[in-house]
Design a protein around this motif. Structure first.
Motif, PDB file in Angstrom:
ATOM      1  N   PHE A  69     -22.228  21.764 -58.097  1.00  0.00           N
ATOM      2  CA  PHE A  69     -20.957  21.667 -57.392  1.00  0.00           C
ATOM      3  C   PHE A  69     -19.966  20.813 -58.190  1.00  0.00           C
ATOM      4  CE2 PHE A  69     -18.324  19.505 -54.084  1.00  0.00           C
ATOM      5  CZ  PHE A  69     -17.523  20.596 -53.827  1.00  0.00           C
ATOM      6  N   LEU A  72     -18.436  22.858 -60.845  1.00  0.00           N
ATOM      7  CA  LEU A  72     -17.408  23.758 -60.317  1.00  0.00           C
ATOM      8  C   LEU A  72     -16.123  22.974 -60.077  1.00  0.00           C
ATOM      9  CD1 LEU A  72     -16.714  26.604 -58.982  1.00  0.00           C
ATOM     10  CD2 LEU A  72     -17.138  25.439 -56.828  1.00  0.00           C
ATOM     11  N   ILE A  76     -12.382  23.541 -61.650  1.00  0.00           N
ATOM     12  CA  ILE A  76     -11.211  23.874 -60.830  1.00  0.00           C
ATOM     13  C   ILE A  76     -10.126  22.815 -61.003  1.00  0.00           C
ATOM     14  CG2 ILE A  76     -10.446  23.954 -58.419  1.00  0.00           C
ATOM     15  CD1 ILE A  76     -12.830  25.845 -57.968  1.00  0.00           C
ATOM     16  N   ASP A  79      -8.392  23.513 -64.132  1.00  0.00           N
ATOM     17  CA  ASP A  79      -7.492  24.643 -63.957  1.00  0.00           C
ATOM     18  C   ASP A  79      -6.196  24.188 -63.292  1.00  0.00           C
ATOM     19  OD1 ASP A  79      -7.058  27.563 -64.012  1.00  0.00           O
ATOM     20  OD2 ASP A  79      -6.853  27.253 -61.859  1.00  0.00           O
TER      21      ASP A  79
ATOM     22  N   GLU B  26      -8.356  23.870 -52.515  1.00  0.00           N
ATOM     23  CA  GLU B  26      -9.643  24.204 -53.120  1.00  0.00           C
ATOM     24  C   GLU B  26     -10.817  23.915 -52.178  1.00  0.00           C
ATOM     25  OE1 GLU B  26      -7.560  21.860 -54.092  1.00  0.00           O
ATOM     26  OE2 GLU B  26      -8.510  20.242 -55.220  1.00  0.00           O
ATOM     27  N   LEU B  29     -12.396  26.890 -50.656  1.00  0.00           N
ATOM     28  CA  LEU B  29     -13.291  27.569 -51.588  1.00  0.00           C
ATOM     29  C   LEU B  29     -14.648  26.851 -51.633  1.00  0.00           C
ATOM     30  CD1 LEU B  29     -13.239  29.895 -53.737  1.00  0.00           C
ATOM     31  CD2 LEU B  29     -12.916  28.101 -55.416  1.00  0.00           C
ATOM     32  N   TYR B  30     -14.598  25.516 -51.638  1.00  0.00           N
ATOM     33  CA  TYR B  30     -15.839  24.735 -51.707  1.00  0.00           C
ATOM     34  C   TYR B  30     -16.719  25.002 -50.490  1.00  0.00           C
ATOM     35  CZ  TYR B  30     -13.437  22.084 -55.378  1.00  0.00           C
ATOM     36  OH  TYR B  30     -12.773  21.714 -56.511  1.00  0.00           O
ATOM     37  N   TYR B  33     -18.438  28.211 -50.898  1.00  0.00           N
ATOM     38  CA  TYR B  33     -19.463  27.988 -51.928  1.00  0.00           C
ATOM     39  C   TYR B  33     -20.737  27.422 -51.294  1.00  0.00           C
ATOM     40  CZ  TYR B  33     -21.195  25.784 -56.337  1.00  0.00           C
ATOM     41  OH  TYR B  33     -21.912  25.377 -57.433  1.00  0.00           O
ATOM     42  N   ASN B  59     -21.118  29.693 -60.443  1.00  0.00           N
ATOM     43  CA  ASN B  59     -19.901  28.901 -60.674  1.00  0.00           C
ATOM     44  C   ASN B  59     -18.789  29.756 -61.271  1.00  0.00           C
ATOM     45  OD1 ASN B  59     -20.942  26.636 -59.573  1.00  0.00           O
ATOM     46  ND2 ASN B  59     -21.099  25.456 -61.464  1.00  0.00           N
ATOM     47  N   PHE B  62     -16.890  31.647 -58.619  1.00  0.00           N
ATOM     48  CA  PHE B  62     -15.957  30.867 -57.806  1.00  0.00           C
ATOM     49  C   PHE B  62     -14.741  30.396 -58.606  1.00  0.00           C
ATOM     50  CE2 PHE B  62     -19.485  31.118 -54.986  1.00  0.00           C
ATOM     51  CZ  PHE B  62     -18.903  31.111 -53.725  1.00  0.00           C
ATOM     52  N   VAL B  63     -14.935  30.127 -59.878  1.00  0.00           N
ATOM     53  CA  VAL B  63     -13.779  29.774 -60.719  1.00  0.00           C
ATOM     54  C   VAL B  63     -12.834  30.975 -60.815  1.00  0.00           C
ATOM     55  CG1 VAL B  63     -13.040  29.170 -63.059  1.00  0.00           C
ATOM     56  CG2 VAL B  63     -14.986  28.007 -62.029  1.00  0.00           C
ATOM     57  N   TRP B  66     -10.855  31.345 -57.686  1.00  0.00           N
ATOM     58  CA  TRP B  66      -9.802  30.329 -57.636  1.00  0.00           C
ATOM     59  C   TRP B  66      -8.618  30.747 -58.512  1.00  0.00           C
ATOM     60  CZ3 TRP B  66      -7.940  26.597 -54.880  1.00  0.00           C
ATOM     61  CH2 TRP B  66      -7.048  25.685 -55.452  1.00  0.00           C
ATOM     62  N   LYS B  67      -8.934  31.240 -59.687  1.00  0.00           N
ATOM     63  CA  LYS B  67      -7.856  31.599 -60.610  1.00  0.00           C
ATOM     64  C   LYS B  67      -7.032  32.777 -60.075  1.00  0.00           C
ATOM     65  CE  LYS B  67      -9.588  29.896 -64.978  1.00  0.00           C
ATOM     66  NZ  LYS B  67     -10.510  30.235 -66.073  1.00  0.00           N
ATOM     67  N   ARG B  69      -6.543  33.517 -56.934  1.00  0.00           N
ATOM     68  CA  ARG B  69      -6.302  33.356 -55.503  1.00  0.00           C
ATOM     69  C   ARG B  69      -4.986  33.974 -55.036  1.00  0.00           C
ATOM     70  NH1 ARG B  69      -5.693  28.766 -58.192  1.00  0.00           N
ATOM     71  NH2 ARG B  69      -3.841  27.464 -57.921  1.00  0.00           N
TER      72      ARG B  69
END
Lengths: 330, 201
Positions: A69, A72, A76, A79, B26, B29-30, B33, B59, B62-63, B66-67, B69
């Motif tokens: 986690f 991740l 993020i 990013d 975010e 999203l977590y 996850y 991972n 999920f990245v 996010w990108k 979204r």
């Protein structure tokens, strides 16, 4: 149900215990954590049971999951930085590029895998201290006191083959010795290579230089084409691509470390420079004729607004904070 | 494909989380996850038997979410959608791994094959000795024992649920599992003994 007589297989067949293993119910987690703490002699059995529950369930344990986690989250956050605040990121990229260009052929280059700066640096955890300093404990057990207005970036690959950190602002490092994993800090144009030690790096953007102070142990500092090895009590400051040797006030550093900010009969100029030093903010004093100021006070781990509130209350000075800069007026 | 039979409430919660993360939060999203991690992990492991690759693929998915979204629209069934992304990611990683191997070249984009539970349990053990023991013990267990272990620990069904599904009484399930656990436990203690023996030697 006599839990004392339980063996691993009995724990495994207890549904509450399985919920504790899977951390799917807070009450069960709390109950078993408490019970195991009070019955340490049963720990071998409960541990065995937990291992088997996870193995038969083909699941990661809590710390493995947390590790994933964290990765991740780091990706993020990176990013976010790239996507939203590209401009803030630029000086840092430029500094890294300058640094990379400058040290080709230097000993540092050989010691660090080339990928460390390009790929691994992409995913990192960022720690930021605003008005109060922060303590960060790194994966290798080293500790960092991160001063106010400072940012520390820890790559996701930290402590794998090497230990590399990126600093903006000021931080004191207490490094665990590990000969296999070199510990390096990059701050602006300087890089410090560490060998089990306590040292401090100050690299605020508003100061245009980098200062490295060594409290104990040994560090190597490289900046542009210059390099220096420090002994305890010594300090170097970067200046136009060179390193200038000097010493630092050990008593002041030890106060800083303990979090004690002391004003002793301080004049306006002393207050300004001490605040600038302590909180990492640029302080501007409006030019005018001030009444003589003698300020006394001691603050233990107080935030900048708290300290300013006391100073203004006692001295009748006006102090405004704006974008990490202080403006003193009367 | 073991798409989680998410309880109705969980489905609604996922939709809320999805909206959150599409609004650049975010944490939404977590939450998705954490909600889906175990299921994705199970499926991944049963396909590739490689912890590292599975963790990485989860991972990555999920990245990616996010990108992207801002372009995404909420799927009808969120777990299904994420599972499909995950499956694609896995076959991509598998393809990378076996790029030069002609054997796999033909099946790059085929549905990956799931291993049975027993094969997963054995394959997961990195230690050769332990893998051997695991194999031996599983061979000793009856089909009934293995079925209950699978339902209880892998599927995480309660004893009552297992009882409803298999029409065995809770008592029987408990006793069957207990015997199996004692048998399993033996291989672990045996292994620690052999380790000790090596150390002494």
């Amino acid at each position: 149900m006599n839990l004392q007589a339980f063996m691993a297989e009995d724990f495994m067949l207890n549904e509450s215990f399985v919920r504790y293993c899977l951390q799917s119910n807070d009450e069960d987690v709390a109950f078993w954590n408490d019970w195991i703490a009070r019955n340490p002699h049963k720990r071998p059995e409960t541990e065995k049971a937990r291992e088997w529950v996870l193995r038969l369930g083909v699941r990661l344990n809590a710390s493995e999951k947390q590790e994933e986690f964290n990765k991740l989250r780091a990706m993020i956050e990176t990013d976010r930085v790239h996507g939203k605040r590209r401009q803030n990121y630029l000086p840092y990229v430029a500094a890294a590029a300058m640094f990379a260009g400058a040290i080709v052929g230097a000993w540092l280059w050989k010691k660090q895998p080339r990928t460390a700066h390009s790929t691994a640096a992409m995913a990192y955890t960022t720690y930021h201290a605003d008005s109060v300093r922060k303590q960060v404990i790194l994966a290798d057990g080293s500790t960092v006191i991160l001063n106010c207005n400072s940012t520390l970036k820890v790559p996701a690959s930290f402590n794998q083959q090497e230990r590399h950190l990126i600093l903006q602002g000021e931080a004191l490092y207490d490094v665990q010795k590990d000969d296999k994993r070199p510990f390096t800090v990059t701050a602006g144009q300087a890089t410090v290579q560490v060998l089990g030690t306590v040292f401090k790096v100050r690299a605020y953007l508003f100061e245009n230089n980098v200062q490295v102070s060594l409290l104990s142990g040994k560090v190597n500092v490289a900046a542009n084409n210059a390099a220096a090895a420090l002994l305890p009590g010594q300090k170097v400051t970067t200046s136009r691509g060179r390193l200038i040797a000097g010493t630092f006030d050990a008593a002041r550093e030890s106060d800083w470390r303990s979090g004690r900010l002391l004003f002793k009969d301080a004049s306006l100029q002393e207050i300004a420079s001490l605040l600038e030093y302590w909180y990492g903010v640029k302080v501007h004093v409006a030019p005018r004729n001030y009444q003589a100021i003698h300020f006394n006070g001691q603050f233990m781990n107080k935030s900048l607004p708290e300290v300013i509130a006391s100073i203004t209350y006692i001295t009748n000075l006006k102090i405004n904070i704006s974008k990490n800069e202080l403006f003193i007026n009367q | 494909m073991p798409v989680p039979d998410s309880k109705p409430a969980a489905g609604e919660a996922l939709a809320v989380f999805w909206t959150e993360f599409q609004q650049h939060n975010e944490h939404g999203l977590y939450k998705i996850y954490h909600e889906l991690y175990d299921n994705l992990y199970h499926y991944g492991i049963s396909v590739v038997l490689d912890q590292q690759m599975v963790k990485e693929a989860i991972n990555d998915v999920f990245v990616e979410l996010w990108k992207k979204r801002e372009q995404l629209i909420m799927p009808d069934h969120i777990p299904n959608y994420i599972f499909i992304c995950f499956k694609r990611r896995l076959s991509k990683l598998l393809g990378k791994e076996h790029k030069r191997s002609a054997k796999y070249a033909g099946q790059l984009f085929q549905e990956p094959e799931e291993q049975p539970y027993e094969a997963v349990l054995i394959g997961m053990e990195a230690d050769v000795q332990l893998r051997h023991k695991m194999e031996k013990v599983l061979a000793q267990l009856t089909a009934r024992q293995k079925e209950f272990i699978h339902l209880r620990f892998y599927e995480n069904m309660s004893m009552e649920e297992i009882s409803l599904k298999t029409s065995a009484s809770v008592r029987t399930i408990y006793n069957t599992l207990h015997t199996a656990m004692v048998q399993l436990r033996r291989i672990l203690s045996f292994l620690s003994l052999t380790l000790l023996w090596y150390l002494v030697k």
